[in-house]
Scaffold this motif. Structure first.
Motif, PDB file in Angstrom:
ATOM      1  N   VAL A 838       0.829  -1.201   0.000  1.00 47.37           N
ATOM      2  CA  VAL A 838       0.000   0.000   0.000  1.00 47.37           C
ATOM      3  C   VAL A 838       0.864   1.252   0.000  1.00 47.37           C
ATOM      4  CG1 VAL A 838      -1.702   1.300   1.311  1.00 47.37           C
ATOM      5  CG2 VAL A 838      -1.907  -1.186   1.146  1.00 47.37           C
ATOM      6  N   GLU A 839       1.943   1.213   0.748  1.00 49.82           N
ATOM      7  CA  GLU A 839       2.824   2.371   0.852  1.00 49.82           C
ATOM      8  C   GLU A 839       3.410   2.740  -0.514  1.00 49.82           C
ATOM      9  OE1 GLU A 839       6.640   3.848   3.578  1.00 49.82           O
ATOM     10  OE2 GLU A 839       6.052   1.726   3.517  1.00 49.82           O
ATOM     11  N   HIS A 840       3.770   1.725  -1.311  1.00 48.31           N
ATOM     12  CA  HIS A 840       4.343   1.999  -2.639  1.00 48.31           C
ATOM     13  C   HIS A 840       3.275   2.577  -3.589  1.00 48.31           C
ATOM     14  CE1 HIS A 840       6.785  -1.330  -0.863  1.00 48.31           C
ATOM     15  NE2 HIS A 840       7.757  -0.493  -1.192  1.00 48.31           N
ATOM     16  N   HIS A 841       2.075   2.025  -3.515  1.00 52.71           N
ATOM     17  CA  HIS A 841       0.992   2.571  -4.349  1.00 52.71           C
ATOM     18  C   HIS A 841       0.656   4.004  -3.949  1.00 52.71           C
ATOM     19  CE1 HIS A 841       0.315  -1.739  -5.275  1.00 52.71           C
ATOM     20  NE2 HIS A 841      -0.148  -1.259  -6.438  1.00 52.71           N
ATOM     21  N   SER A 842       0.715   4.287  -2.649  1.00 48.51           N
ATOM     22  CA  SER A 842       0.451   5.654  -2.189  1.00 48.51           C
ATOM     23  C   SER A 842       1.485   6.627  -2.748  1.00 48.51           C
ATOM     24  CB  SER A 842       0.475   5.684  -0.659  1.00 48.51           C
ATOM     25  OG  SER A 842       0.300   6.981  -0.183  1.00 48.51           O
ATOM     26  N   SER A 843       2.743   6.211  -2.774  1.00 48.29           N
ATOM     27  CA  SER A 843       3.802   7.063  -3.338  1.00 48.29           C
ATOM     28  C   SER A 843       3.609   7.259  -4.833  1.00 48.29           C
ATOM     29  CB  SER A 843       5.177   6.447  -3.056  1.00 48.29           C
ATOM     30  OG  SER A 843       5.447   6.395  -1.671  1.00 48.29           O
ATOM     31  N   MET A 844       3.191   6.195  -5.510  1.00 49.93           N
ATOM     32  CA  MET A 844       2.980   6.294  -6.960  1.00 49.93           C
ATOM     33  C   MET A 844       1.789   7.204  -7.284  1.00 49.93           C
ATOM     34  SD  MET A 844       5.266   4.962  -8.768  1.00 49.93           S
ATOM     35  CE  MET A 844       4.394   5.119 -10.305  1.00 49.93           C
ATOM     36  N   PRO A 868      -7.411   0.232  -1.076  1.00 51.86           N
ATOM     37  CA  PRO A 868      -6.723   1.491  -0.766  1.00 51.86           C
ATOM     38  C   PRO A 868      -7.064   1.961   0.641  1.00 51.86           C
ATOM     39  CG  PRO A 868      -8.555   1.887  -2.245  1.00 51.86           C
ATOM     40  CD  PRO A 868      -8.446   0.406  -2.126  1.00 51.86           C
ATOM     41  N   ASP A 869      -6.092   2.590   1.278  1.00 52.38           N
ATOM     42  CA  ASP A 869      -6.324   3.101   2.622  1.00 52.38           C
ATOM     43  C   ASP A 869      -6.412   4.624   2.595  1.00 52.38           C
ATOM     44  OD1 ASP A 869      -3.741   3.832   2.145  1.00 52.38           O
ATOM     45  OD2 ASP A 869      -2.900   2.943   3.960  1.00 52.38           O
TER      46      ASP A 869
END
Length: 944
Positions: A838-844, A868-869
């Motif tokens: 999730v952290e990587h998708h948030s950065s993307m 998604p969070d």
């Protein structure tokens, strides 16, 4: 008429009357006076002389004074002796050839000394009665003798018991105990009856080889013989039983001895001392003194050994006074035992005094003092004493080297250890198995595993202890895979593992989470005799719990028939380590229902479980039980209580426990500092750290991590620099976790240059250090430097992990490097084998949104493999604010508020979007909704 008898005339007389010698000796013993004789007839062990000749009778006595004593005892007629004084004594002479023919006609009366003579001058054969001698290599020996000897049967010539005894003695001295016993049996099969010395030698052989059954058989033979009451033989039987571990049989022999001399008493004392029954040894010593037997050096060695094993310092001092009274203080063996006794009783000053007062110090004394220093934790002084010993020209033995290597191990001094290893090779002790294993342990504990493996590979004989040391060394050095490989190699070489082997290899499986190997080893344990071993069972529980297989761990727990407190504690700790704190607390309650009293380790596990789930009330109950059990003064438990209360958010109770602790070690201080940090009281954490320094408590790595986190949170750069100086002073600047916290602190305080300087000074960087530096570059928006650092990291051979990609993508996002960010995100799984979280998708999403690719960011959210969070929708909402996309912003805010209705940042971002678009009414609605839901914006610190 009497006439004088010259000395040369006595020699044929003595030769003609050998049977009178025994009677003469018996008379000597009764009279308790030495017998004298003319110098030509004197022998080392017996002598007699002439006192006069009357009426053709020979009177033998003790010189002139002995005439009165022995004249009436020994009057032998010269006629009876068939000796005439009127003419010289004549003895029949045989030529060499006649003697040889006489020998071959009947070899039975001849002793065979061919195989036991130690001098070429000694005869090969000697007649039992006439003492005639024959030499095979003599010039007078006929040529036909050798061929006759070769044709003669081996059993035709009898050997004396003396010859057999000499051979057995050589075998015993050379450590060939089995050969000595076999020779004793051969001696009997050839019809030679054993004498006293035969039994003594074979009993020594049985003791050396620990052949208890053979020794019992020899004991039976002794009882049937005429030596059953001989004190020397009985003492050897006693010694044999004690060395074979049969102390009860040894005591039975001792109890039934008709006469007990100091040797017998000493042997019994030493037997009890060496078997670990020191109290019984002291009792026997007391009985010995009551029977007025004066102790000798052997006695004192045994009884001092007993005091050493018991740690009986006062009894040892009393014995020291008796040693002085008996004049044995100059004996090097007794002195060495005194040194050893004082040193192991932690009275190293007395040990030094005894050592310095010894008139002669041999290698045993020096070794005892060196080992004494090591046992008292003074390895440095042991090494200094060794240098002094070498200066005095003494060569070390194996005990010396064992003490020195242990000193290097305790000091973790690899350099000194290598120097001692060189001395071992120089002295020729490199093949000693005990020394090799001790060197292995030293290299492993000094984390020089390559040196340990090289030594292991070069060992001529690798015993089980060597394999165990090497496996445990790999496991302790976090090289679990090599430990497992060595375990399987050990089995290929058909070396049977023991419980220590299993403990080492299970620890290796735990550290590498090698569950399949662990299951295979578990199956081997089930087939071995160690399946019911408590320590092995606990290691299995620990291995399964660390591998995340609590089901198998519980099976092992249930299979242990008698679950003691160690098993319960291991199982509870297993649940805690696997993150199942509720199950750990349930098991703790079950344990108490079964009336199993918890120990400190169990309480530690229960407190960790309470801290893990924030169970404050349960923690208070455990605290009450600790007080009831009397463990409230335990320093480690006090630290765990502080940690539990802090993690449960009750810093007041944590402070109360901390202030009531009698002894506050570094763990308690660290727990308080971390507790303040976790509760958001960073200023108190820094104050606590300063108070800790004022009380002269040396901080450790955990302490520095906690206080540096506090400095990072409140941007306390000056305090951080002072703490950095403390880190350098403590020698922890190379610790990867402390160094990573320093990098993070400097980066969050805005001093990226100091962060880079710390990073450059780290000698061995692991992935944690690289990630800290990547995160620092990301905070400061230095995307290109982050990419350069990543390439350097890969060149150094350090593998990236998920945290590395999270920091890199964040850096690319803040630096506007959209293409680079997309490239690394797309190569994350196929190239590096890492799954995007999730952290990587948030950065993307943040990266694409900042670059204006809002629809691509929205599509990425829809196609995510996981839900998604809040952070992802907040990132999209922030991008909509930047680019003024009201419609997508409303959609993102709706999803955000469905997950967190009171998310203050979401209301602020949506309100700003409406304000930028001129939709004031919509902005007012958002502000009213915000006020209604009591949302608030949490304050943040900034270094800008």
């Amino acid at each position: 008429m009497e006439r004088a008898v010259s000395e040369f005339q006595w020699l044929p007389l003595v030769c003609a009357l050998p049977e009178y010698y025994q009677r003469l000796c018996s008379c000597q013993k009764r009279a308790k006076a030495p017998l004298l004789m003319p110098a030509v007839l004197r022998r080392p062990k017996w002598s007699f002389g002439c006192t006069g000749l009357r009426n053709r009778q020979l009177i033998l006595g003790a010189g002139d004074e002995g005439a009165g004593k022995f004249g009436s005892c020994f009057r032998w007629s010269l006629q009876d002796a068939r000796v005439s004084l009127s003419q010289p004594f004549e003895r029949q002479e045989w030529s060499s050839e006649q003697l040889w023919r006489r020998f071959f006609s009947d070899p039975s009366p001849w002793w065979d000394h061919r195989f036991d003579k130690t001098n070429a001058r000694f005869p090969d054969f000697k007649h039992k009665k006439t003492q005639d001698a024959l030499w095979i290599d003599a010039r007078s020996t006929p040529r036909w003798v050798r061929s006759e000897l070769a044709a003669m049967a081996p059993i035709a010539v009898q050997q004396s018991a003396f010859s057999w005894n000499a051979k057995m003695a050589k075998y015993v001295e050379g450590g060939q105990f089995t050969e000595a016993v076999a020779l004793f049996e051969l001696m009997q099969t050839q019809g030679v009856p054993p004498d006293k010395y035969s039994f003594i030698q074979v009993l020594k052989a049985c003791a050396g080889s620990m052949a208890l059954e053979v020794g019992k058989h020899i004991h039976c033979q002794v009882i049937k013989s005429s030596y059953g009451s001989d004190v020397f033989v009985d003492s050897c039987i006693l010694d044999m039983y004690s060395k074979c571990g049969s102390i009860e049989d040894a005591y039975n022999v001792f109890k039934n001895m008709p006469q007990r001399d100091v040797i017998s008493w000493s042997a019994m004392i030493v037997a009890y001392a060496k078997s670990g029954q020191g109290s019984r040894a002291l009792e026997i010593y007391t009985q010995m003194l009551q029977e007025l037997i004066k102790p000798n050096s052997f006695t004192f060695v045994g009884v001092l050994t007993a005091c050493t094993s018991l740690g009986a310092l006062e009894e040892g001092r009393f014995l020291h006074s008796q040693v002085i009274e008996n004049g044995q203080e100059s004996d090097p063996h007794v002195g060495s035992c005194l040194v050893d006794m004082y040193a192991k009783s932690e009275s190293v000053e007395d040990a030094c005094k005894v050592f310095n007062d010894m008139p002669t110090r041999d290698v045993v004394s020096w070794s005892a003092m060196i080992v004494g220093y090591v046992k008292c934790g003074q390895g440095g002084k042991a090494l200094e004493l060794f240098q002094q010993m070498r200066r005095e020209g003494l060569e070390p033995n194996n005990v010396t080297f064992l003490g020195l290597i242990e000193a290097c191990t305790n000091l973790l001094s690899l350099g000194e250890g290598r120097h001692v290893h060189a001395q071992v090779i120089q002295s020729g002790w490199e093949t000693d198995t005990s020394i090799e294993n001790c060197l292995l342990d030293m290299y492993a504990k000094c984390e020089s595993i390559e040196d340990a493996r090289e030594l292991f590979n070069n060992m001529s004989k690798r015993k089980l202890l060597s394999w165990n040391t090497m496996i445990m060394g790999y496991a302790n050095c976090q090289l679990g895979e090599k430990a497992i490989d060595l375990f399987f190699q050990m089995q290929c070489e058909r070396v049977e593992p023991d419980n220590i082997t299993f403990l080492g290899v299970l620890k290796a499986c735990s550290s590498t989470q090698a569950l399949e190997h662990g299951k295979f080893i578990h199956e081997q344990i089930r087939k071995s005799k160690w399946k019911s071993d408590t320590f092995v069972g606990n290691s299995l529980i620990d291995m399964y719990s660390k591998c995340g297989s609590m089901e198998y761990a519980h099976r092992v727990f249930d299979s242990i028939l008698a679950n003691d407190i160690v098993c319960w504690s291991a199982m509870i700790l297993g649940y805690v380590k696997s993150g199942q704190a509720e199950e750990a607390l349930d098991l703790f309650r079950e344990m108490q229902c079964k009336a199993v009293e918890p120990d400190p380790i169990t309480f530690v596990a229960a407190l960790n479980a309470c801290a893990g789930v924030g169970a404050l009330e349960e923690g208070r109950l455990v605290h009450a039980q600790i007080i009831q059990s009397g463990y409230d003064s335990d320093a480690f438990l006090g630290s765990c209580l502080v940690d539990m209360y802090a993690k449960c958010g009750s810093m007041e109770e944590a402070c109360e426990v901390f202030n009531n602790m009698q002894l506050r070690k570094v763990g308690a201080w660290s727990a308080m500092i971390l507790g303040y940090v976790e509760c958001g009281q960073e200023e108190n954490a820094i104050v606590m750290f300063k108070r800790m320094l004022q009380e002269d408590v040396v901080p450790d790595s955990v302490t520095f991590i906690g206080v540096l986190m506090a400095c990072s949170s409140i941007v306390a750069l000056n305090d951080g620099k002072l703490i950095h100086a403390q880190v350098i002073e403590s020698g922890l600047e190379s610790d990867v976790f402390v160094a990573s916290c320093l990098i993070d602190m400097y980066a969050k305080c805005g001093s990226i240059e100091d962060a880079c300087r710390v990073f450059s000074n780290i000698p061995f960087r692991d992935v944690v250090c690289w990630n800290a530096m990547l995160s620092g570059y990301a905070m400061h928006g230095l995307g290109k430097k982050a990419i350069q650092l990543l390439e350097w990291m890969l060149q150094e051979g350090t593998d990236m992990d998920t945290a590395s990609f999270a920091s890199l993508l964040s850096a690319c996002s803040h630096a506007g490097l959209a293409d680079e960010g997309v490239y690394y995100f797309e190569t994350m799984t196929p190239v590096y084998g890492l799954s995007a979280e999730v952290e990587h998708h948030s950065s993307m999403v943040d990266l694409l949104g900042r670059a204006g690719h809002l629809h691509e960011a929205h599509d990425m959210i829809k196609n995510m493999p996981c839900l998604p969070d809040v952070s992802i929708w907040q990132a999209l909402l922030g991008a909509c604010k930047i680019h003024g996309n009201v419609q997508m912003g409303e959609s993102a805010a709706k999803e955000l508020f469905s997950l967190d209705p009171e998310h203050s940042s979401g209301y602020v971002l949506l309100s700003n979007i409406y304000a930028a678009a001129g939709k004031w009414s919509s902005k007012s609605k958002v502000q009213n909704l915000w006020t209604k839901r009591h949302a608030f914006k949490q304050p943040r610190y900034t270094w800008v």
